[in-house]
Design a protein around this motif. Structure first.
Motif, PDB file in Angstrom:
ATOM      1  N   ARG A  27       0.835  -1.203   0.000  1.00  0.00           N
ATOM      2  CA  ARG A  27       0.000   0.000   0.000  1.00  0.00           C
ATOM      3  C   ARG A  27       0.873   1.258   0.000  1.00  0.00           C
ATOM      4  NH1 ARG A  27      -3.144  -2.158   3.329  1.00  0.00           N
ATOM      5  NH2 ARG A  27      -2.283  -1.199   5.192  1.00  0.00           N
ATOM      6  N   GLU A  30       2.005   1.697  -3.428  1.00  0.00           N
ATOM      7  CA  GLU A  30       0.852   2.006  -4.299  1.00  0.00           C
ATOM      8  C   GLU A  30       0.468   3.482  -4.162  1.00  0.00           C
ATOM      9  OE1 GLU A  30      -3.713   0.253  -4.578  1.00  0.00           O
ATOM     10  OE2 GLU A  30      -2.205  -0.648  -3.257  1.00  0.00           O
ATOM     11  N   VAL A  31       0.393   3.982  -2.915  1.00  0.00           N
ATOM     12  CA  VAL A  31      -0.031   5.380  -2.726  1.00  0.00           C
ATOM     13  C   VAL A  31       1.146   6.340  -2.861  1.00  0.00           C
ATOM     14  CG1 VAL A  31      -1.939   4.690  -1.212  1.00  0.00           C
ATOM     15  CG2 VAL A  31       0.269   5.315  -0.207  1.00  0.00           C
ATOM     16  N   GLY A  32       2.338   5.772  -3.169  1.00  0.00           N
ATOM     17  CA  GLY A  32       3.477   6.645  -3.449  1.00  0.00           C
ATOM     18  C   GLY A  32       4.129   7.254  -2.219  1.00  0.00           C
ATOM     19  N   ARG A  33       3.859   6.675  -1.050  1.00  0.00           N
ATOM     20  CA  ARG A  33       4.521   7.195   0.152  1.00  0.00           C
ATOM     21  C   ARG A  33       5.982   6.778   0.189  1.00  0.00           C
ATOM     22  NH1 ARG A  33       3.237  11.161   1.339  1.00  0.00           N
ATOM     23  NH2 ARG A  33       4.083  11.120   3.430  1.00  0.00           N
ATOM     24  N   GLY A 163       1.595   8.595   7.124  1.00  0.00           N
ATOM     25  CA  GLY A 163       0.543   8.318   6.125  1.00  0.00           C
ATOM     26  C   GLY A 163       0.523   6.873   5.673  1.00  0.00           C
ATOM     27  N   VAL A 164       1.524   6.089   6.087  1.00  0.00           N
ATOM     28  CA  VAL A 164       1.539   4.688   5.650  1.00  0.00           C
ATOM     29  C   VAL A 164       0.599   3.848   6.516  1.00  0.00           C
ATOM     30  CG1 VAL A 164       2.952   2.592   5.528  1.00  0.00           C
ATOM     31  CG2 VAL A 164       3.798   4.750   4.568  1.00  0.00           C
TER      32      VAL A 164
END
Ligand code: 4FV
Length: 250
Positions: A27, A30-33, A163-164
């Motif tokens: 994730r 995927e969300v670019g964190r 944010g992860v």
């Protein structure tokens, strides 16, 4: 914009595929964190057989990883060692400093990491002298490669990237941050195989729950990991199984 970029140098890039698309790390990518790029070391071996290892000088079993492909790969990804270097280069090896939560926080504060995965008996010492900023070990045992340790680092730092984790609270890092092991955990059913969940946990009395948890964490740490408390505990204490109810240890 990812807040952390990780480049991995390995002879088995395929090992990382499922890991980088699953669960928390999946994730985060995927969300670019976080951004993770996996590189096959053989891409920096230029002879016909793309040779990355050779026999050890001085004799002995096994093979050693050659300096040329490794230094070329590291410098291609991080630049030459020195203040202007664009990434912090970590070699995973049993000779490294033991990785812990504080170590993960230090790495998570960086913008770019290059993780170098050893294989065979290890890497030519000149790679470390010329191109490695830090050696890290995940434990005093010998694995066949640095890939699993590199995954431990990636997962450990990913959990610390804002944010992860949905709820940062659940990072569970606070236990080690406080230098304590996490105490016993329970969920439904209230009774299982005759074992009852400690009443206090179902009381709704948050203060009593917090006090119970803190006490159990200290007890368990004193018994299992007195080193975390700076105390020398006895062998039997460390290995004694934790009893379920815990009330008998007050
Ligand atoms: C290891 C560890 C580890 C040693 C020889 C790879 C292997 C082979 N890495 N923590 N323990 N590495 O056992 O980080 O090169």
């Amino acid at each position: 914009m990812a807040s952390l970029r990780v480049d991995v140098v390995t002879l088995f890039p395929e090992l990382f595929e499922p890991f980088l698309r699953t669960s928390v790390v999946g994730r985060a990518v995927e969300v670019g964190r976080i951004e993770v790029a996996v590189h096959d070391l053989r891409g920096w071996a230029h002879d016909r057989h793309r040779t990355v290892d050779d026999t050890p000088y001085g004799g002995g079993p096994g093979m050693v990883m050659k300096p040329e492909p490794l230094v070329e790969a590291i410098e291609a990804l991080a630049g030459p060692r020195g203040p202007g270097r664009s990434a912090h280069v970590v070699l995973l090896s049993p000779q490294g400093r033991r990785l812990d939560q504080a170590g993960l926080e230090r790495l998570a504060a960086r913008e770019r990491l290059v993780l170098v995965c050893g294989r065979y008996e290890g890497v030519d010492q000149r790679v470390i002298e010329l191109a490695v900023d830090e050696e890290l070990s995940i434990g005093d045992y010998v694995l066949s490669g640095g890939e699993v340790p590199a995954m431990a680092v990636i997962e450990g730092v990913a959990r610390l990237v804002p944010g992860v984790l949905g709820n940062p609270e659940s990072a569970g890092t606070e236990s080690f941050q406080a230098g304590l092991l996490e105490g016993p955990q329970y969920t439904r059913p209230p009774v299982f195989a005759g074992l009852v969940v400690p009443e206090v946990l179902r009381s709704g009395d948050h203060a009593a729950v917090a006090e119970w948890r803190a006490r159990r964490a200290r007890e368990l740490t004193r018994r299992r990991r007195p080193d975390l408390l700076g105390e020398a505990g006895t062998e039997s204490e460390r290995t004694a199984p934790t009893s379920g109810s815990g009330e008998d240890e007050s």
